[in-house]
Design a protein around this motif. Structure first.
Motif, PDB file in Angstrom:
ATOM      1  N   PRO A   1       5.495   4.894   7.087  1.00 57.82           N
ATOM      2  CA  PRO A   1       3.891   4.153   7.689  1.00 57.82           C
ATOM      3  C   PRO A   1       3.115   5.094   7.738  1.00 57.82           C
ATOM      4  CG  PRO A   1       5.653   3.731   9.505  1.00 57.82           C
ATOM      5  CD  PRO A   1       6.684   4.855   8.309  1.00 57.82           C
ATOM      6  N   SER A   2       3.407   6.276   7.126  1.00 57.26           N
ATOM      7  CA  SER A   2       1.755   7.184   7.221  1.00 57.26           C
ATOM      8  C   SER A   2       1.358   6.897   5.605  1.00 57.26           C
ATOM      9  CB  SER A   2       2.493   9.092   7.466  1.00 57.26           C
ATOM     10  OG  SER A   2       3.521   9.143   6.869  1.00 57.26           O
ATOM     11  N   ALA A   3       2.409   7.081   5.076  1.00 62.80           N
ATOM     12  CA  ALA A   3       1.421   6.949   3.501  1.00 62.80           C
ATOM     13  C   ALA A   3       1.121   5.607   3.547  1.00 62.80           C
ATOM     14  CB  ALA A   3       3.083   6.499   2.476  1.00 62.80           C
ATOM     15  N   VAL A   4       1.723   4.712   4.303  1.00 56.88           N
ATOM     16  CA  VAL A   4       0.950   3.252   4.329  1.00 56.88           C
ATOM     17  C   VAL A   4      -0.262   3.013   4.605  1.00 56.88           C
ATOM     18  CG1 VAL A   4       1.833   0.364   4.488  1.00 56.88           C
ATOM     19  CG2 VAL A   4       2.841   2.120   4.149  1.00 56.88           C
ATOM     20  N   TRP A   5      -0.542   3.625   6.217  1.00 60.15           N
ATOM     21  CA  TRP A   5      -1.784   3.961   7.130  1.00 60.15           C
ATOM     22  C   TRP A   5      -2.580   4.690   6.048  1.00 60.15           C
ATOM     23  CZ3 TRP A   5      -3.510   1.311  11.080  1.00 60.15           C
ATOM     24  CH2 TRP A   5      -4.447   2.098  11.870  1.00 60.15           C
ATOM     25  N   ARG A   6      -2.743   5.308   5.264  1.00 56.53           N
ATOM     26  CA  ARG A   6      -3.148   6.550   4.586  1.00 56.53           C
ATOM     27  C   ARG A   6      -3.979   5.352   3.710  1.00 56.53           C
ATOM     28  NH1 ARG A   6       0.304  10.447   5.154  1.00 56.53           N
ATOM     29  NH2 ARG A   6       0.677  10.460   2.861  1.00 56.53           N
ATOM     30  N   VAL A   7      -3.467   5.140   2.279  1.00 58.83           N
ATOM     31  CA  VAL A   7      -3.860   3.793   1.816  1.00 58.83           C
ATOM     32  C   VAL A   7      -4.600   2.409   2.095  1.00 58.83           C
ATOM     33  CG1 VAL A   7      -3.470   1.846   0.276  1.00 58.83           C
ATOM     34  CG2 VAL A   7      -1.804   4.588  -0.068  1.00 58.83           C
ATOM     35  N   LEU A   8      -3.606   2.091   3.469  1.00 55.27           N
ATOM     36  CA  LEU A   8      -4.522   1.069   4.438  1.00 55.27           C
ATOM     37  C   LEU A   8      -6.484   0.919   4.893  1.00 55.27           C
ATOM     38  CD1 LEU A   8      -4.228  -2.011   4.913  1.00 55.27           C
ATOM     39  CD2 LEU A   8      -3.210  -1.292   6.632  1.00 55.27           C
ATOM     40  N   THR A   9      -5.931   2.095   5.048  1.00 62.83           N
ATOM     41  CA  THR A   9      -7.382   2.848   5.952  1.00 62.83           C
ATOM     42  C   THR A   9      -8.567   4.138   4.953  1.00 62.83           C
ATOM     43  OG1 THR A   9      -6.394   5.029   6.433  1.00 62.83           O
ATOM     44  CG2 THR A   9      -6.034   2.624   7.960  1.00 62.83           C
ATOM     45  N   ALA A  10      -7.910   3.745   4.078  1.00 58.49           N
ATOM     46  CA  ALA A  10      -8.935   4.380   2.654  1.00 58.49           C
ATOM     47  C   ALA A  10      -9.776   4.020   2.426  1.00 58.49           C
ATOM     48  CB  ALA A  10      -8.043   5.782   1.932  1.00 58.49           C
ATOM     49  N   LEU A  11     -11.053   3.333   3.189  1.00 54.28           N
ATOM     50  CA  LEU A  11     -11.880   2.462   2.254  1.00 54.28           C
ATOM     51  C   LEU A  11     -12.710   2.470   1.592  1.00 54.28           C
ATOM     52  CD1 LEU A  11     -13.830   1.996   6.640  1.00 54.28           C
ATOM     53  CD2 LEU A  11     -11.680   0.572   5.023  1.00 54.28           C
ATOM     54  N   ASP A  12     -13.119   3.962   1.492  1.00 50.31           N
ATOM     55  CA  ASP A  12     -13.769   4.724   0.602  1.00 50.31           C
ATOM     56  C   ASP A  12     -12.519   4.655  -1.612  1.00 50.31           C
ATOM     57  OD1 ASP A  12     -16.257   5.077   1.613  1.00 50.31           O
ATOM     58  OD2 ASP A  12     -14.846   7.077   2.211  1.00 50.31           O
TER      59      ASP A  12
ATOM     60  N   ALA B   1     -11.200   1.278  -2.116  1.00 55.28           N
ATOM     61  CA  ALA B   1     -10.366   1.041  -2.043  1.00 55.28           C
ATOM     62  C   ALA B   1     -10.975   0.237  -2.972  1.00 55.28           C
ATOM     63  CB  ALA B   1     -11.390  -0.060  -1.012  1.00 55.28           C
ATOM     64  N   PRO B   2     -12.094   0.409  -3.678  1.00 51.86           N
ATOM     65  CA  PRO B   2     -11.767  -0.276  -4.842  1.00 51.86           C
ATOM     66  C   PRO B   2     -11.238  -0.025  -6.051  1.00 51.86           C
ATOM     67  CG  PRO B   2     -14.067   0.352  -4.182  1.00 51.86           C
ATOM     68  CD  PRO B   2     -13.155   1.133  -3.459  1.00 51.86           C
ATOM     69  N   ILE B   3     -10.901   1.283  -5.662  1.00 56.68           N
ATOM     70  CA  ILE B   3      -9.468   1.478  -7.034  1.00 56.68           C
ATOM     71  C   ILE B   3      -8.114   1.830  -6.941  1.00 56.68           C
ATOM     72  CG2 ILE B   3      -8.580   4.017  -7.562  1.00 56.68           C
ATOM     73  CD1 ILE B   3     -11.566   5.698  -7.042  1.00 56.68           C
ATOM     74  N   THR B   4      -7.760   1.126  -5.577  1.00 52.79           N
ATOM     75  CA  THR B   4      -6.136   0.970  -5.474  1.00 52.79           C
ATOM     76  C   THR B   4      -6.465  -0.686  -5.125  1.00 52.79           C
ATOM     77  OG1 THR B   4      -6.087   2.304  -3.447  1.00 52.79           O
ATOM     78  CG2 THR B   4      -4.910   0.565  -2.862  1.00 52.79           C
TER      79      THR B   4
ATOM     80  N   LYS C   1      -2.439 -15.657  -2.058  1.00 51.14           N
ATOM     81  CA  LYS C   1      -2.228 -15.042  -3.152  1.00 51.14           C
ATOM     82  C   LYS C   1      -3.213 -13.793  -3.737  1.00 51.14           C
ATOM     83  CE  LYS C   1      -2.449 -15.606  -8.520  1.00 51.14           C
ATOM     84  NZ  LYS C   1      -2.685 -16.412  -9.198  1.00 51.14           N
ATOM     85  N   ALA C   2      -3.591 -14.311  -3.207  1.00 51.33           N
ATOM     86  CA  ALA C   2      -5.158 -12.384  -2.279  1.00 51.33           C
ATOM     87  C   ALA C   2      -3.697 -12.109  -1.999  1.00 51.33           C
ATOM     88  CB  ALA C   2      -6.356 -12.858  -2.326  1.00 51.33           C
ATOM     89  N   LEU C   3      -4.054 -11.813  -0.710  1.00 53.83           N
ATOM     90  CA  LEU C   3      -3.670 -11.322   0.193  1.00 53.83           C
ATOM     91  C   LEU C   3      -1.858 -10.922  -0.320  1.00 53.83           C
ATOM     92  CD1 LEU C   3      -3.641 -13.165   3.585  1.00 53.83           C
ATOM     93  CD2 LEU C   3      -4.953 -10.975   2.820  1.00 53.83           C
ATOM     94  N   GLU C   4      -1.482 -11.955  -2.005  1.00 52.42           N
ATOM     95  CA  GLU C   4      -0.228 -10.848  -1.595  1.00 52.42           C
ATOM     96  C   GLU C   4      -0.634  -9.774  -3.163  1.00 52.42           C
ATOM     97  OE1 GLU C   4       1.631 -14.296  -2.992  1.00 52.42           O
ATOM     98  OE2 GLU C   4       2.753 -14.947  -0.682  1.00 52.42           O
ATOM     99  N   GLN C   5      -1.237 -10.029  -3.639  1.00 50.54           N
ATOM    100  CA  GLN C   5      -1.984  -9.249  -4.216  1.00 50.54           C
ATOM    101  C   GLN C   5      -2.608  -8.360  -3.743  1.00 50.54           C
ATOM    102  OE1 GLN C   5      -1.532  -9.099  -8.081  1.00 50.54           O
ATOM    103  NE2 GLN C   5      -1.875  -6.923  -7.569  1.00 50.54           N
ATOM    104  N   ASP C   6      -2.976  -7.998  -2.465  1.00 46.21           N
ATOM    105  CA  ASP C   6      -3.324  -6.526  -2.211  1.00 46.21           C
ATOM    106  C   ASP C   6      -1.844  -6.013  -1.588  1.00 46.21           C
ATOM    107  OD1 ASP C   6      -5.786  -7.485  -1.841  1.00 46.21           O
ATOM    108  OD2 ASP C   6      -6.439  -8.101  -0.028  1.00 46.21           O
ATOM    109  N   LEU C   7      -1.532  -6.787  -0.935  1.00 46.18           N
ATOM    110  CA  LEU C   7      -0.138  -5.596  -0.605  1.00 46.18           C
ATOM    111  C   LEU C   7       0.408  -5.830  -1.468  1.00 46.18           C
ATOM    112  CD1 LEU C   7       1.562  -7.929   1.890  1.00 46.18           C
ATOM    113  CD2 LEU C   7      -0.053  -6.525   2.278  1.00 46.18           C
ATOM    114  N   ALA C   8       0.666  -6.070  -2.660  1.00 39.99           N
ATOM    115  CA  ALA C   8       1.372  -5.171  -3.523  1.00 39.99           C
ATOM    116  C   ALA C   8       0.587  -4.018  -4.199  1.00 39.99           C
ATOM    117  CB  ALA C   8       1.059  -5.948  -4.834  1.00 39.99           C
ATOM    118  N   ASP C   9      -0.655  -4.041  -4.130  1.00 46.18           N
ATOM    119  CA  ASP C   9      -1.280  -2.851  -4.370  1.00 46.18           C
ATOM    120  C   ASP C   9      -1.575  -1.324  -3.445  1.00 46.18           C
ATOM    121  OD1 ASP C   9      -2.621  -4.264  -6.725  1.00 46.18           O
ATOM    122  OD2 ASP C   9      -4.530  -4.939  -6.072  1.00 46.18           O
ATOM    123  N   ILE C  10      -1.810  -2.136  -2.218  1.00 49.32           N
ATOM    124  CA  ILE C  10      -1.365  -0.901  -1.435  1.00 49.32           C
ATOM    125  C   ILE C  10       0.482  -0.826  -1.331  1.00 49.32           C
ATOM    126  CG2 ILE C  10      -0.653  -0.338   0.859  1.00 49.32           C
ATOM    127  CD1 ILE C  10      -2.875  -2.893   2.043  1.00 49.32           C
TER     128      ILE C  10
END
Length: 153
Positions: A15-26, A28-31, A136-145
């Protein structure tokens, strides 16, 4: 009229790694491949009240929306809200530790204000298409995260 969509996925990272990715707003355009830009309006980290403008491609069009963190429980849950053109949006991310890492679920809901007869008809006709595209967009976001969190481990 309210629409609600929920998707989830297991991520092979804590969860710590997922949280870091999920909350790294700056980042987001890369992730997140659908996010093209993020402009911070308030806050430097990720806490309740943090606001930003996010530009993403949806339905083949670029759109910018102002988002705000309404709830943040590190490594467990976050809620992001937005208002646009008379509609209110709420996105809830829940992180649950699992034997394989983290189960990440996202629930997206949108509620429009009162609609006229024509708008109600259009909503009835196009809602199923919009719901499939949003899922589909939400599934893609989860895959990217997942990909970013699994790389970071």
């Amino acid at each position: 009229m309210e629409q609600r969509i929920e998707v989830s996925r297991n991520i092979a990272a804590p969860p710590s790694a997922v949280w870091r990715v999920l909350t790294a707003l700056d980042e987001a355009p890369i992730t997140l491949r659908a996010v093209k830009a993020v402009e911070r309006l308030d806050g430097t980290g990720y806490e309740v009240g943090t606001r930003w403008r996010e530009t993403r491609v949806m339905f083949g069009q670029s759109a910018t929306e102002e988002m705000q963190v309404a709830e943040a429980d590190p490594e467990r849950r976050t809620v992001v809200v937005a208002e646009s053109r008379g509609a209110r949006y709420r996105t809830v991310f829940d992180l649950t530790p699992s034997a394989g890492g983290t189960d990440l679920s996202v629930e997206f809901s949108g509620e429009s204000g009162p609609l006229g007869a024509f708008a109600q008809l259009a909503m009835t006709l196009f809602a199923p298409l919009a719901k499939r595209a949003t899922r589909k967009a939400l599934e893609q976001d989860l895959a990217d995260i997942a990909a970013a969190a699994e790389r970071a481990g």
